[in-house]
Design a protein around this motif. Structure first.
Motif, PDB file in Angstrom:
ATOM      1  N   GLU C 355       0.830  -1.196   0.000  1.00 46.48           N
ATOM      2  CA  GLU C 355       0.000   0.000   0.000  1.00 46.48           C
ATOM      3  C   GLU C 355       0.863   1.244   0.000  1.00 46.48           C
ATOM      4  O   GLU C 355       2.088   1.161   0.091  1.00 46.48           O
ATOM      5  CB  GLU C 355      -0.912  -0.033   1.224  1.00 46.48           C
ATOM      6  CG  GLU C 355      -1.846  -1.216   1.188  1.00 46.48           C
ATOM      7  CD  GLU C 355      -2.779  -1.196   2.378  1.00 46.48           C
ATOM      8  OE1 GLU C 355      -3.813  -0.543   2.265  1.00 46.48           O
ATOM      9  OE2 GLU C 355      -2.481  -1.813   3.401  1.00 46.48           O
ATOM     10  N   SER C 356       0.204   2.385  -0.073  1.00 44.31           N
ATOM     11  CA  SER C 356       0.986   3.618  -0.135  1.00 44.31           C
ATOM     12  C   SER C 356       1.822   3.748   1.132  1.00 44.31           C
ATOM     13  O   SER C 356       1.373   3.414   2.218  1.00 44.31           O
ATOM     14  CB  SER C 356       0.061   4.822  -0.296  1.00 44.31           C
ATOM     15  OG  SER C 356      -0.882   4.856   0.737  1.00 44.31           O
ATOM     16  N   GLU C 570      -4.668 -10.269   4.823  1.00 38.59           N
ATOM     17  CA  GLU C 570      -5.482  -9.061   4.946  1.00 38.59           C
ATOM     18  C   GLU C 570      -5.631  -8.378   3.585  1.00 38.59           C
ATOM     19  O   GLU C 570      -6.717  -7.957   3.198  1.00 38.59           O
ATOM     20  CB  GLU C 570      -4.824  -8.112   5.954  1.00 38.59           C
ATOM     21  CG  GLU C 570      -5.729  -6.967   6.388  1.00 38.59           C
ATOM     22  CD  GLU C 570      -4.964  -5.907   7.165  1.00 38.59           C
ATOM     23  OE1 GLU C 570      -3.998  -6.260   7.890  1.00 38.59           O
ATOM     24  OE2 GLU C 570      -5.318  -4.723   7.036  1.00 38.59           O
ATOM     25  N   LEU C 571      -4.512  -8.295   2.876  1.00 40.26           N
ATOM     26  CA  LEU C 571      -4.557  -7.661   1.555  1.00 40.26           C
ATOM     27  C   LEU C 571      -5.466  -8.434   0.613  1.00 40.26           C
ATOM     28  O   LEU C 571      -6.289  -7.855  -0.103  1.00 40.26           O
ATOM     29  CB  LEU C 571      -3.149  -7.600   0.956  1.00 40.26           C
ATOM     30  CG  LEU C 571      -2.328  -6.336   1.144  1.00 40.26           C
ATOM     31  CD1 LEU C 571      -1.077  -6.403   0.285  1.00 40.26           C
ATOM     32  CD2 LEU C 571      -3.131  -5.093   0.789  1.00 40.26           C
ATOM     33  N   SER C 574      -8.976  -7.910   1.108  1.00 40.89           N
ATOM     34  CA  SER C 574      -9.462  -6.566   0.793  1.00 40.89           C
ATOM     35  C   SER C 574     -10.087  -6.500  -0.587  1.00 40.89           C
ATOM     36  O   SER C 574     -10.731  -5.531  -0.931  1.00 40.89           O
ATOM     37  CB  SER C 574      -8.314  -5.558   0.858  1.00 40.89           C
ATOM     38  OG  SER C 574      -7.733  -5.582   2.123  1.00 40.89           O
ATOM     39  N   ILE C 586     -19.817  -8.043   1.887  1.00 45.57           N
ATOM     40  CA  ILE C 586     -19.910  -6.646   2.305  1.00 45.57           C
ATOM     41  C   ILE C 586     -21.245  -6.353   2.966  1.00 45.57           C
ATOM     42  O   ILE C 586     -21.314  -5.795   4.042  1.00 45.57           O
ATOM     43  CB  ILE C 586     -19.727  -5.710   1.104  1.00 45.57           C
ATOM     44  CG1 ILE C 586     -18.310  -5.814   0.597  1.00 45.57           C
ATOM     45  CG2 ILE C 586     -20.015  -4.285   1.525  1.00 45.57           C
ATOM     46  CD1 ILE C 586     -18.073  -5.034  -0.651  1.00 45.57           C
ATOM     47  N   GLU C 590     -23.484  -7.548  10.326  1.00 44.70           N
ATOM     48  CA  GLU C 590     -22.860  -6.358  10.917  1.00 44.70           C
ATOM     49  C   GLU C 590     -21.348  -6.543  10.945  1.00 44.70           C
ATOM     50  O   GLU C 590     -20.841  -7.546  11.425  1.00 44.70           O
ATOM     51  CB  GLU C 590     -23.384  -6.193  12.335  1.00 44.70           C
ATOM     52  CG  GLU C 590     -22.703  -5.133  13.167  1.00 44.70           C
ATOM     53  CD  GLU C 590     -23.143  -3.749  12.770  1.00 44.70           C
ATOM     54  OE1 GLU C 590     -22.491  -2.811  13.196  1.00 44.70           O
ATOM     55  OE2 GLU C 590     -24.147  -3.609  12.026  1.00 44.70           O
ATOM     56  N   PRO C 591     -20.606  -5.607  10.390  1.00 44.14           N
ATOM     57  CA  PRO C 591     -19.159  -5.806  10.344  1.00 44.14           C
ATOM     58  C   PRO C 591     -18.532  -5.751  11.741  1.00 44.14           C
ATOM     59  O   PRO C 591     -19.037  -5.078  12.623  1.00 44.14           O
ATOM     60  CB  PRO C 591     -18.674  -4.634   9.502  1.00 44.14           C
ATOM     61  CG  PRO C 591     -19.736  -3.601   9.650  1.00 44.14           C
ATOM     62  CD  PRO C 591     -21.025  -4.328   9.840  1.00 44.14           C
ATOM     63  N   LEU C 593     -15.889  -4.585  14.455  1.00 44.28           N
ATOM     64  CA  LEU C 593     -15.391  -3.215  14.607  1.00 44.28           C
ATOM     65  C   LEU C 593     -13.873  -3.127  14.445  1.00 44.28           C
ATOM     66  O   LEU C 593     -13.254  -2.208  14.937  1.00 44.28           O
ATOM     67  CB  LEU C 593     -15.828  -2.648  15.952  1.00 44.28           C
ATOM     68  CG  LEU C 593     -17.253  -2.077  15.904  1.00 44.28           C
ATOM     69  CD1 LEU C 593     -17.701  -1.641  17.274  1.00 44.28           C
ATOM     70  CD2 LEU C 593     -17.357  -0.937  14.912  1.00 44.28           C
ATOM     71  N   HIS C 594     -13.323  -4.088  13.720  1.00 46.41           N
ATOM     72  CA  HIS C 594     -11.859  -4.026  13.551  1.00 46.41           C
ATOM     73  C   HIS C 594     -11.469  -2.889  12.608  1.00 46.41           C
ATOM     74  O   HIS C 594     -10.330  -2.507  12.504  1.00 46.41           O
ATOM     75  CB  HIS C 594     -11.299  -5.363  13.054  1.00 46.41           C
ATOM     76  CG  HIS C 594     -11.331  -5.501  11.561  1.00 46.41           C
ATOM     77  ND1 HIS C 594     -12.448  -5.898  10.891  1.00 46.41           N
ATOM     78  CD2 HIS C 594     -10.385  -5.292  10.625  1.00 46.41           C
ATOM     79  CE1 HIS C 594     -12.206  -5.930   9.588  1.00 46.41           C
ATOM     80  NE2 HIS C 594     -10.960  -5.563   9.405  1.00 46.41           N
ATOM     81  N   ASP C 595     -12.484  -2.322  11.956  1.00 49.17           N
ATOM     82  CA  ASP C 595     -12.175  -1.179  11.101  1.00 49.17           C
ATOM     83  C   ASP C 595     -12.288   0.111  11.909  1.00 49.17           C
ATOM     84  O   ASP C 595     -12.615   1.144  11.382  1.00 49.17           O
ATOM     85  CB  ASP C 595     -13.126  -1.145   9.905  1.00 49.17           C
ATOM     86  CG  ASP C 595     -14.584  -1.066  10.324  1.00 49.17           C
ATOM     87  OD1 ASP C 595     -15.370  -0.441   9.607  1.00 49.17           O
ATOM     88  OD2 ASP C 595     -14.923  -1.633  11.390  1.00 49.17           O
ATOM     89  N   GLY C 596     -11.985   0.016  13.190  1.00 49.87           N
ATOM     90  CA  GLY C 596     -12.278   1.073  14.142  1.00 49.87           C
ATOM     91  C   GLY C 596     -11.635   2.420  13.894  1.00 49.87           C
ATOM     92  O   GLY C 596     -11.322   3.130  14.839  1.00 49.87           O
ATOM     93  N   GLY C 597     -11.447   2.785  12.679  1.00 49.35           N
ATOM     94  CA  GLY C 597     -11.046   4.158  12.396  1.00 49.35           C
ATOM     95  C   GLY C 597      -9.653   4.507  12.887  1.00 49.35           C
ATOM     96  O   GLY C 597      -9.376   5.634  13.240  1.00 49.35           O
ATOM     97  N   VAL C 598      -8.797   3.525  12.920  1.00 53.97           N
ATOM     98  CA  VAL C 598      -7.460   3.821  13.404  1.00 53.97           C
ATOM     99  C   VAL C 598      -6.576   4.327  12.281  1.00 53.97           C
ATOM    100  O   VAL C 598      -5.684   5.130  12.488  1.00 53.97           O
ATOM    101  CB  VAL C 598      -6.825   2.567  14.025  1.00 53.97           C
ATOM    102  CG1 VAL C 598      -5.686   2.945  14.941  1.00 53.97           C
ATOM    103  CG2 VAL C 598      -7.869   1.770  14.788  1.00 53.97           C
ATOM    104  N   ARG C 599      -6.856   3.865  11.067  1.00 58.87           N
ATOM    105  CA  ARG C 599      -5.967   4.246   9.982  1.00 58.87           C
ATOM    106  C   ARG C 599      -6.357   5.554   9.335  1.00 58.87           C
ATOM    107  O   ARG C 599      -7.499   5.867   9.232  1.00 58.87           O
ATOM    108  CB  ARG C 599      -5.948   3.155   8.925  1.00 58.87           C
ATOM    109  CG  ARG C 599      -5.380   1.888   9.501  1.00 58.87           C
ATOM    110  CD  ARG C 599      -5.022   0.958   8.413  1.00 58.87           C
ATOM    111  NE  ARG C 599      -4.243   1.688   7.413  1.00 58.87           N
ATOM    112  CZ  ARG C 599      -3.395   1.096   6.605  1.00 58.87           C
ATOM    113  NH1 ARG C 599      -3.180  -0.173   6.696  1.00 58.87           N
ATOM    114  NH2 ARG C 599      -2.743   1.771   5.700  1.00 58.87           N
TER     115      ARG C 599
END
Lengths: 289, 329, 599
Positions: C355-356, C570-571, C574, C586, C590-591, C593-599
């Motif tokens: 990734e970038s 993980e990649l 994605s 998708i 209910e997803p 919460l591991h996408d908890g807005g950290v990135r």
């Protein structure tokens, strides 16, 4: 039950050709209906007119023809002045869609105030933290500025902004294409969850067939402003009928079919009638080499 | 084609605007300039016949019964015939004659000096921008000082040092007054000798602007992908600098000539005054001091037309160096 | 956009209000110092120096004693005169600067925001005002106004009217670009009124530019006023530095060698202008971050820590990277590439996924030593194993050897072909450049023939050779880049996101070409992209990079079916599969919460 019906949308752009002006049809008689809890995906390559449709729905562009009507739960058409209460948009580039000069708080508080959802500083602050929480961001982010956030965080703020006026119809214009791959699904899942919670109608604009299939109920495939194929998303992707859809599906990366024979040779392209390619820089359609 | 037509149309509009401005300004000003002029003319023994009066009134307004529109049309007609009225201070010479005598001096002086400072400034700017991080960076603050120096003050200093103190150059004038103007070597060398300090003034004070602008563009160009590609291609550094970076970076400088030319011309007018140079700038000031309105306006028009013409030429040249202006569709 | 080059990477993260203040630098310090000192002198000076007009019968006296800077021919104290004149000049400079900036903002910002006919008219008006030379116009106007009526307000208004146009043009260009930003569109969608969009969303982002235009206007006004006063056409009721010089000139200061009379006023103007210009430098650096001081020398290779280059291994290696580390030096050094080892085999496509910010582009640049300061190779070795049996230690090459090595052995295809080709040179000339430099013996006809040959290889009509980049579509430009990379028949080609900006059909066509060439011409490809599914399809082996390290390296098949490293998994996860099981991927449950807005 707020629904949006777009009927025979047409958009012509004036183009200067030498000293003459001619018009270029970017969108040609496109119709669809957005209903609560459902997602319609517009799929197409650059120049297909999908973003123009998004802008027309968001009232950033005036349609040259056709109609867009939003009907409220009471069955009455929503008047113009209330249109933006109902219809909001999430933009493609979260680096560009947040004003670098303003805090997250500004981006969320303004629509809350504008649409009369919050009065007074206290209520606004409370609703701002609520919005942040709904997009799984800590309330402390309210005081941050966009440059202190990652791409994914910015896009969450952008989604919260779209929800702030209490919108029931959300246009998502390539909401994840500018993000790092590992956070794309997280954002799409967030959108899906919010859609479920609020019974939102979503128009999902994308060039990515895979997410279109998984994220939407209905897919419209666009080519040069026209819908060439439409139908339930699984059907359109797994059993494409129009040659152009077939071409798109064949050209998309698909590791499950590593050893397939590619069908995107000259013959397939010609069969799809897709020999022309749109060029962003010149803004012209050119016959592919 | 489109580009050329658009440019041509623009300069026609600009020319019309200048002509109109020239017509309107005296009419908006307090007092009656025609009376002042005629009084002066009488002092110098000029005839105040109705024809002369009308010609001044067309330029300056104040005529009793004629409508403004018809004055305006006659004024435009006169200008296109090259009739700019009669100069009072150089009576009975017509304004066009006075201008014709002094214009070549200015055109040559300002033309050569500007071209020189443009070329040297661009070349130095390209080098400084390309070799960032070396001692050449020191040129940047130095030129900043130079570009903030008023032209006329620099002229005074140069005169004080090189003419008064050292005596290397003449104090003033455009040529040795004992000579009569002509195309002989003696006169030309005298003109060059007299023109050196004024030219130096213009070059030194305008070079900084070109240098800084070019340097900034060069710094931007140096981080462009095409420069990186050129480096990956294994081209020689000098070639990358000239054919890739400079070639792209020079475009905004050329496009910016329009802005800079006005400054240079303004600066030159005052410079001429310091050196009592026989150019059009000194004439303009004489005209102002003597209330020679007709001459004043004539000179303003001629300067404006010259600047517009120079800009047009630059714009046409620009089309040659930027292929993107040639887009037809 | 997923892979900004290391040069531009920081610019995006540096916006915001803090970045709208100039960064501290010696230039800024000196500039502010000069402005402060002169302004202080202009404000406080007149209170302490006494009457500037007091005439003494001592005539022209040289500096010394009671009069630090001497006196004028009428015995007036020069210091006192300068103090008052500085005040006068500053006053008119500020006044004109303000008026001109307001005028330029009205014409530049309002016009371009309104668009349409209003913009056309406003911009035409500004451009006409721009090409009509200002000072002659001012002189003519001043000439018509009798001296008694030439007050400082008159002069200020006239100077402002003739001095705003250049700024308006700059502001217009910037507003045009700002008004198309998504955040402006977003504000409209939110329902903001037009005036609020201009004042709250656009104007704050124009502040640095407005500041710089204001500073520019002040400098211009002070200089123009000085010139006007020097000609005796200034305001009759105010004394400025120009007025002082006028009296000096007419009092024959020059002929009488009274330097103390005519040097200081000009010096004050020059120093004040210089101070403002220096401040403007710092403001320009906010507007154009590229101007910030990053010395542009070739990237360094630290000598001490280098690994001895590899011997030719058993396998058919063409490029070996051993333990390569790249560090962005600075206050906090960033380890962009950490001890990466890779072997590229002859004729192979090696995918480099990540990734970038994972360091994949930095790695690719360092292999060819295209990295720029502050990036520095701190350890490792890069060895090129030539077809003819010789080995090249790439990090150890001298500048001239390196230049010859580039493109002949190893060529590159960059992401944005729009920017990788110079916009003002024909495509043919840019191809020809390579041949004239690396094959000096080739005749013009041979070079032409070779260019035609590679164009035909990549499927672009050779008639397009004379085209300029803007005349080609995105796909064609990228094909031209590949043709250019093929010119010298290199053994290695590094491709950095070569198809990212392209549509899938065009992308697929180009990928097919690359696969075809690889088979026919036998070069090896290091293919860098964030698009793992694409790599899985086209490459032989794949290296997955994260935080500067290769976390997994294996054949495409193994990586796809049996990923070992969690990040690889993980990649892979994605990218939802196009045709595979939907599995509630998708829109199902209910997803977590591991996408908890950290990135």
């Amino acid at each position: 039950m707020t629904t949006l019906v777009a009927r025979d949308l047409v958009k012509d752009f004036g183009v200067r050709d030498g000293l003459r002006r001619r018009s270029l049809r970017a969108v040609d008689r496109v119709s669809f209906t957005l209903e609560p809890g459902r997602t319609v995906a517009l799929v197409g390559e650059s120049g297909s007119g999908k973003s123009t449709i998004a802008k027309m729905i968001a009232r950033l562009e005036k349609p040259s023809g056709g109609s867009i009507a939003v009907t409220g739960p009471d069955g009455v058409e929503v008047p113009d002045k209330d249109y933006r209460h109902r219809v909001q948009m999430v933009f493609q580039d979260p680096f560009a869609s947040l004003n670098p000069f303003h805090t997250v708080e500004h981006h969320l508080a303004r629509p809350l105030r504008l649409h009369g959802r919050a009065r007074g500083a206290e209520e606004t602050a409370r609703l701002v933290s609520e919005l942040l929480e709904r997009v799984t961001l800590p309330a402390s982010f309210a005081s941050r500025r966009p440059h202190e956030l990652s791409g994914g965080q910015r896009q969450r703020v952008a989604i919260a902004r779209a929800l702030a006026p209490g919108a029931e119809i959300v246009v998502a214009d390539e909401p994840v294409s500018m993000l790092d791959v590992s956070i794309r699904l997280g954002i799409l899942k967030l959108l899906a969850r919010l859609q479920k919670e609020e019974d939102l109608a979503v128009l999902y604009i994308t060039h990515d067939l895979a997410t279109a299939r998984h994220f939407s109920d209905e897919i419209l495939v666009l080519y040069r402003g026209r819908v060439v194929e439409r139908g339930p998303s699984d059907r359109v992707i797994l059993d494409p009928r129009h040659p152009y859809t077939k071409l798109l599906a064949a050209a998309s990366p698909n590791p499950d079919a590593r050893d397939r024979v590619f069908e995107v040779g000259r013959a397939a392209v010609e069969a799809a009638g897709a020999t022309a390619a749109y060029d962003h820089h010149t803004g012209r359609w050119e016959e592919a080499a | 084609m489109r580009y050329y037509l658009r440019k041509l149309a623009f300069y026609l509009v600009a020319l019309w605007a200048a002509l109109t401005l020239n017509f309107v300004i005296p009419r908006l000003m307090p007092g009656n300039p025609v009376d002042i002029l005629l009084a002066k003319l009488q002092l110098r023994g000029g005839s105040v016949d109705p024809a002369a009066r009308r010609s001044f009134e067309l330029l300056l307004g104040g005529g009793g019964d004629e409508s403004v529109v018809s004055q305006y049309l006659s004024y435009l007609g006169n200008v296109f015939r090259g009739d700019l009225g009669v100069s009072v201070s150089a009576f009975p010479a017509p304004v066009s004659q006075v201008i014709a005598d002094s214009l070549p001096w200015t055109v040559v002086l300002v033309g050569i000096a500007t071209l020189l400072s443009f070329l040297v400034g661009i070349a130095l700017g390209a080098l400084v921008g390309w070799k960032r991080g070396t001692w050449l960076d020191a040129l940047v603050p130095a030129t900043t000082v130079l570009s903030a120096v008023p032209y006329f003050w620099l002229a005074l200093i140069l005169v004080a040092v090189f003419a008064s103190a050292l005596g290397w150059f003449p104090l003033l004038g455009g040529y040795d007054v004992v000579l009569s103007p002509g195309w002989d070597a003696e006169f030309l060398s005298s003109a060059i000798y007299h023109g050196t300090l004024p030219a130096l003034t213009i070059v030194v004070s305008s070079i900084g602007g070109w240098l800084l602008g070019m340097r900034n563009m060069m710094v931007s160009a140096a981080s462009e992908d095409y420069v990186l590609t050129a480096q990956a291609k294994g081209l020689r550094d000098s070639r990358i600098m000239i054919r890739y970076a400079t070639r792209n970076a020079v475009l905004p400088s050329v496009a910016g000539v329009a802005i800079s030319l006005g400054f240079v011309v303004s600066g030159s007018i005052i410079t001429e005054q310091v050196f009592s140079y026989p150019g059009i700038g000194s004439k303009l000031l004489q005209a102002v001091q003597n209330n020679d309105y007709a001459l004043m306006q004539g000179i303003f028009l001629v300067i404006t037309v010259a600047v517009l013409g120079a800009n047009l030429v630059v714009d046409l040249l620009y089309a040659l160096i930027d292929p993107r202006t040639r887009v037809t569709g | 956009m997923t892979n900004p080059s290391p040069v531009t990477a920081p610019s995006r993260t540096k916006d915001g209000r803090r970045a709208m203040l100039p960064r501290w630098s010696p230039k800024l310090g000196v500039g502010l110092g000069l402005i402060g000192a002169i302004a202080l002198f202009g404000v406080v000076g007149p209170l302490v120096v006494g009457d500037p007009n007091a005439v003494r019968d001592i005539g022209l006296t040289a500096p010394g004693g009671e009069h630090w800077l001497g006196t004028t021919q009428t015995g007036q104290d020069v210091v006192a005169q300068i103090a008052f004149a500085t005040r006068g000049s500053l006053r008119i400079g500020l006044l004109v600067g303000l008026m001109a900036t307001v005028l330029s903002a009205v014409f530049g910002i309002v016009g371009s925001y309104a668009g349409g006919i209003v913009d056309e008219l406003f911009s035409l008006f500004s451009n006409v005002m721009l090409v009509i030379p200002g000072l002659p116009l001012v002189i003519v106007i001043a000439g018509f106004v009798p001296a008694a009526q030439r007050g400082s307000w008159t002069i200020a208004v006239v100077l402002a009217i003739t001095g705003w146009a250049a700024s308006a043009r700059v502001l217009r260009a910037q507003t045009l670009s700002l008004r198309n930003r998504d955040y402006v569109a977003a504000a409209k969608v939110a329902g903001e009124k037009t005036w609020r969009v201009i004042t709250v969303e656009i104007l704050p982002n124009l502040l640095p530019l407005l500041a710089s235009q204001f500073v520019f206007a002040v400098v211009l006004a002070i200089l123009s006023e000085a010139g006007l006063s020097f000609l005796g056409l200034g305001a009759s009721n105010s004394s400025t530095l120009g007025t002082m010089l006028y009296y000096a000139q007419n009092g024959f200061a020059l002929q009488r060698e009274a330097w103390w009379w005519f040097v200081p006023p000009g010096l004050v103007i020059a120093l004040f202008g210089c101070g403002l210009s220096l401040v403007n430098f710092s403001i320009d650096e906010i507007i154009n971050p590229k101007l910030r001081d990053v010395p542009r020398r070739p990237g360094k290779v630290a000598e001490a820590l280098r690994v001895t280059p590899a011997e030719r291994g058993e396998d058919d290696a063409v490029l070996t990277v051993e333990d390569l580390s790249v560090v962005y030096q600075g206050d906090k050094p960033v380890h962009a590439v950490k001890g990466v080892s890779l072997t590229l085999r002859r004729g192979e496509i090696l995918g480099l996924a990540g990734e970038s910010g994972c360091g994949k582009t930095t790695l690719a640049y360092a292999v060819n030593r295209l990295h720029k300061p502050p990036a520095e190779v701190t350890s490792g070795a890069v060895t090129f194993h030539d077809r003819d049996g010789t080995d090249t230690d790439v990090l150890g090459l001298g500048p001239e050897e390196l230049r010859e090595f580039r493109w002949t052995k190893l060529s590159m295809v960059f992401q944005g072909a729009m920017n990788a080709l110079s916009p003002v040179t024909s495509v043919a000339a840019q191809l020809d450049d390579v041949l004239t430099t690396h094959r000096p013996g080739m005749s013009r006809a041979d070079r032409r023939a070779r260019c035609v040959e590679v164009f035909e290889l990549v499927g672009v009509d050779p008639a397009r050779l004379g085209s300029f980049p803007h005349e080609l579509s995105g796909g064609m430009r990228q094909r031209v880049m590949i043709a250019m990379a093929l010119l010298l028949d290199p053994q290695v080609m590094i491709m950095d996101e070569p198809t990212t900006a392209l549509d899938v059909v065009v992308q697929r066509g180009i990928l097919l070409e690359i696969l075809k060439f690889r088979d026919e011409l036998g070069f090896a490809v290091l293919f860098i992209t964030h698009d793992l599914p694409l790599l899985l399809e086209i490459s032989d082996r794949i290296a997955v990079m994260r935080d500067g390290e290769v976390v997994e390296l294996g054949t495409a098949q193994d990586l796809h079916l049996d990923p070992r490293h969690p990040y690889t998994r993980e990649l892979l996860d994605s990218f939802p599969s196009l045709t595979g099981d939907r599995g509630g991927f998708i829109r199902g449950t209910e997803p977590a919460l591991h996408d908890g807005g950290v990135r």
